[in-house]
Design an enzyme around this catalytic site. Structure first.
Site, PDB file in Angstrom:
ATOM      1  N   HIS A  24      80.517  57.977  62.436  1.00  0.00           N
ATOM      2  CA  HIS A  24      80.426  56.697  61.721  1.00  0.00           C
ATOM      3  C   HIS A  24      80.720  56.912  60.236  1.00  0.00           C
ATOM      4  O   HIS A  24      80.028  57.691  59.577  1.00  0.00           O
ATOM      5  CB  HIS A  24      79.016  56.132  61.907  1.00  0.00           C
ATOM      6  N   HIS A  31      83.234  50.396  52.476  1.00  0.00           N
ATOM      7  CA  HIS A  31      82.419  49.534  53.349  1.00  0.00           C
ATOM      8  C   HIS A  31      81.941  48.232  52.713  1.00  0.00           C
ATOM      9  O   HIS A  31      82.091  47.149  53.289  1.00  0.00           O
ATOM     10  CB  HIS A  31      81.213  50.319  53.872  1.00  0.00           C
TER      11      HIS A  31
HETATM   12  O1  G3P Z   1      82.335  49.772  63.654  1.00  0.00           O
HETATM   13  C1  G3P Z   1      80.997  49.997  63.935  1.00  0.00           C
HETATM   14  C2  G3P Z   1      80.129  49.764  62.713  1.00  0.00           C
HETATM   15  O2  G3P Z   1      80.674  50.477  61.639  1.00  0.00           O
HETATM   16  C3  G3P Z   1      80.025  48.307  62.342  1.00  0.00           C
HETATM   17  O3  G3P Z   1      79.128  48.055  61.313  1.00  0.00           O
HETATM   18  O4  G3P Z   1      78.474  47.648  58.975  1.00  0.00           O
HETATM   19  O5  G3P Z   1      78.614  49.972  59.819  1.00  0.00           O
HETATM   20  O6  G3P Z   1      80.686  48.652  59.431  1.00  0.00           O
HETATM   21  P1  G3P Z   1      79.244  48.606  59.821  1.00  0.00           P
HETATM   22 MG    MG Z   2      82.175  50.033  60.103  1.00  0.00          MG
END
Ligand code: G3P
Ligand code: MG
Length: 255
Positions: free
Chosen positions: A14, A56
């Site tokens: 992630h 992000h």
């Molecule tokens: O793509 C999965 C996850 O990254 C979605 O949430 O807020 O971490 O981008 P976020």
């Molecule tokens: Mg994400």
């Protein structure tokens, strides 16, 4: 349709490996590579000049030494910001990378990417077009290395409009009305669901639709194992090494 995506992993790093290095920076992707991670997820946004950058939040404040809206600045300014010190001073040289810099690195490492489109409202078409244009050379030769995803239905529709062949994943934080119809109409290859709303029944339903099923963000080994037992194909994790290791141990134990 070109070759369908092959998800050769049960863990997606992630924002790289963001428990160990500042999220969405080259250091985080390098760390993921060092940990043996095959797939990483990251978020893309568009700077004022149109450059597609890996970042992000809407604002710069949390993960850089900048302030205010990312979209207010051109990349000539954004690339000067320190995107690492907030995490640890040892990462003070880290910058906000461009999409292309990250893709080039991943291709060299033979790693795959889930590119999450985070468009500002009303800017979905612009971000989707720029992202696809920048990646056109890579997509024409290796479509199956990439899955594009978004919480924005508009962004998903633009992805399909501008790229009939690309692999699309639908992101769901809640069970939205009509999500199944939308998923089918866009011809999504996968569904990426907030693990907190996932149930065994919903997992069965999604697998019954013939989709890959991924859940975010899972940092607990026992939760990952429960999700896998329901048919979940892969989880997004900030600690991908811990989940990979646990998966390997339980597979060996079963054998
Ligand atoms: O793509 C999965 C996850 O990254 C979605 O949430 O807020 O971490 O981008 P976020
Ligand atoms: Mg994400």
């Amino acid at each position: 349709m070109k070759t369908p995506v092959v998800l050769n992993t049960s863990v997606v790093g992630h924002r790289g490996a963001c428990a160990y290095a500042p999220e969405n920076t080259m250091a985080s992707f390098i760390k993921a590579a060092q940990l043996g991670v095959k797939w990483v997820e990251f978020d893309v946004m568009q700077a004022k000049c149109g450059e597609v950058v890996v970042f992000h939040d809407d604002t710069l404040d949390r993960t850089s030494n900048g302030q205010g809206d990312l979209r207010s600045y051109s990349y000539s300014y954004l690339c000067l910001l320190d995107a690492g010190s907030w995490f640890d001073p040892v990462f003070s040289g880290e910058r906000i990378p461009t999409l292309l810099a990250v893709i080039e690195f991943l291709q060299n490492m033979q790693m795959s990417a889930n590119i999450e489109i985070k468009a500002f409202p009303g800017k979905e078409e612009s971000l989707v077009k720029c992202t696809l244009e920048k990646m056109s050379a890579y997509l024409s030769s290796s479509n199956d290395f990439f899955i594009f995803s978004s919480f924005s239905i508009q962004a998903l529709q633009f992805l399909r409009q501008y790229s009939p062949d690309c692999q699309i994943g639908m992101l769901l934080h809640e069970w939205e009305p009509d999500w199944q119809e939308i998923c089918q109409s866009i011809n999504c290859v996968s569904v990426h669901v907030n693990h907190e709303i996932m149930t065994a029944d919903m997992a069965r339903k999604i697998k019954g639709m013939g989709k890959l099923l991924l859940c975010y963000t899972v940092n607990d080994v026992s939760r990952a194992e429960e999700l896998y037992s329901w048919g979940v194909d892969a989880v997004f994790s900030d600690v991908p090494d811990q989940i990979i290791k646990a998966s390997t141990v339980s597979t060996e134990f079963c054998a």
